[in-house]
Design a protein around this motif. Structure first.
Motif, short mmCIF file in Angstrom:
data_model
loop_
_atom_site.label_atom_id
_atom_site.label_comp_id
_atom_site.label_asym_id
_atom_site.label_seq_id
_atom_site.Cartn_x
_atom_site.Cartn_y
_atom_site.Cartn_z
N GLY A 141 0.92 -1.14 0.01
CA GLY A 141 -0.03 -0.08 -0.12
C GLY A 141 0.84 1.19 0.06
O GLY A 141 1.62 1.65 -0.93
N VAL A 142 0.95 1.84 0.97
CA VAL A 142 1.71 3.10 1.11
C VAL A 142 2.91 2.80 1.87
O VAL A 142 2.93 2.33 3.05
CB VAL A 142 0.91 4.21 2.07
N VAL A 143 3.91 3.56 1.39
CA VAL A 143 5.45 3.50 2.16
C VAL A 143 5.65 4.72 2.40
O VAL A 143 5.80 5.68 1.55
CB VAL A 143 6.31 2.91 1.46
N ALA A 144 5.82 4.86 3.90
CA ALA A 144 6.08 6.39 4.52
C ALA A 144 7.47 6.47 4.63
O ALA A 144 8.24 5.88 5.34
CB ALA A 144 5.69 6.82 5.82
N MET A 145 8.19 7.35 4.03
CA MET A 145 9.78 7.57 4.04
C MET A 145 10.08 9.09 4.72
O MET A 145 9.94 10.04 3.75
CB MET A 145 10.29 7.74 2.57
N VAL A 162 0.46 12.33 7.79
CA VAL A 162 -0.16 12.28 6.27
C VAL A 162 -0.76 10.86 6.17
O VAL A 162 -1.94 10.79 5.79
CB VAL A 162 0.70 12.51 5.42
N ALA A 163 0.04 9.68 6.55
CA ALA A 163 -0.56 8.54 6.44
C ALA A 163 -0.16 7.58 7.53
O ALA A 163 0.76 6.74 7.57
CB ALA A 163 0.05 7.93 5.03
N PRO A 164 -0.63 7.80 8.78
CA PRO A 164 -0.57 7.11 9.88
C PRO A 164 -0.83 5.55 9.61
O PRO A 164 -0.30 4.81 10.44
CB PRO A 164 -1.21 7.62 11.11
N ASP A 165 -1.32 5.09 8.75
CA ASP A 165 -1.60 3.69 8.28
C ASP A 165 -0.87 3.13 7.71
O ASP A 165 -1.03 2.17 6.97
CB ASP A 165 -3.28 3.62 8.01
N ALA A 166 0.28 3.80 7.33
CA ALA A 166 1.03 3.12 6.09
C ALA A 166 1.63 1.81 6.35
O ALA A 166 1.69 1.40 7.67
CB ALA A 166 2.13 4.36 5.88
N SER A 167 1.60 1.01 5.36
CA SER A 167 2.06 -0.38 5.34
C SER A 167 3.31 -0.37 5.87
O SER A 167 3.69 -1.47 6.88
CB SER A 167 1.66 -1.35 4.48
N LEU A 168 4.27 0.49 5.61
CA LEU A 168 5.69 0.52 6.22
C LEU A 168 6.07 1.94 6.19
O LEU A 168 5.93 2.91 5.47
CB LEU A 168 6.72 -0.11 4.97
#
Ligand code: C5P
Length: 225
Positions: free
Chosen positions: A2-6, A138-144
């Protein structure tokens, strides 16, 4: 995926590895720093003082940003102009911290970022999102969630080399001072400061080259399915 937060400070190789990771995963890519930089350019073009929060917020309301999400050719348009090169210049880099500390600016841009992420999800595509507050806000539910770090000296050296490659002359000392100034500003601002999400994996890139970092990220992405 899904979303990867970097997340992480500048000069950790974040943009390069984020783009390469997105390419390797067949995912989209969003550079949120480019959005704060584009609003900063709009502020400078309007002749407004970047520390005047009220006027900065007005400019941000009016600015029309178009952000492309291809990891191989990310595009940034401001009011129809291609500003990808101009937003990397020293004027924008100097003014971007106060602009990105304005609560209304963050509210507007976080909303746009979340819409871009929702769009990728609706299309069944993953997205690698890089910035300072992706895993926390922004994306606290990111998968990584990855938090990239490196020593300030290593980051200053990389930034100086990057500047030289794009024809801008700078010294490691001056860049180190700039890196430390921005780190201080970004980590101490009241709204959404730069900080590591509790569930982020810390990757220290001081001793790793880009291929080494990418290998580690692919391993993490693989283990998160
Ligand atoms: O990543 P980059 O160096 O392009 O970011 C420029 C500036 O934008 C940062 O120094 C920071 O002030 C701001 N920024 C932010 N939140 C983000 C991304 C960038 O405040 N998510």
């Amino acid at each position: 995926m899904g979303v990867v937060a970097m997340d992480g400070p500048s000069g950790t190789g974040k943009s390069t590895v984020s783009r390469r990771l997105a390419t390797a995963l067949g995912a989209r890519y969003l550079d949120t720093g480019a959005m704060y930089r584009a609003v900063t350019l709009a502020v400078l073009r309007a002749g407004i003082d970047p520390t005047d929060a009220e006027k900065v917020a007005e400019v941000a309301e009016r600015a029309r940003l178009e952000i492309g999400t291809s990891p191989t050719s990310p595009t940034v348009r401001l009011d129809g102009d291609d500003v990808a090169a101009e937003i990397r210049g020293p004027e924008v880099t100097t003014a971007v911290s106060p602009v990105s500390a304005v609560a209304r600016v963050r509210e507007l841009l976080v909303g746009q970022q979340q819409a871009i992420i929702a769009d990728a999800a609706a299309a069944g595509q993953g997205i690698v999102v890089e910035g300072r507050d992706i895993g926390t806000t922004v994306a606290p539910d990111a998968s990584l969630k990855v938090y990239l770090t490196a020593s300030a000296e290593a980051r200053a050296r990389r930034r100086t080399a990057q500047d030289a490659a794009s024809g801008r002359v700078s010294t490691v000392d001056a860049t180190l001072a700039d890196v430390q100034r921005r780190d201080r500003y970004d980590s101490t601002r009241a709204v959404s400061p730069l900080r590591q999400a509790e569930d982020a994996v810390v990757v220290d890139t001081t001793e790793l080259d880009i291929d080494g970092v990418l290998a580690r990220l692919l391993e993490l992405a693989g283990s998160r399915g």
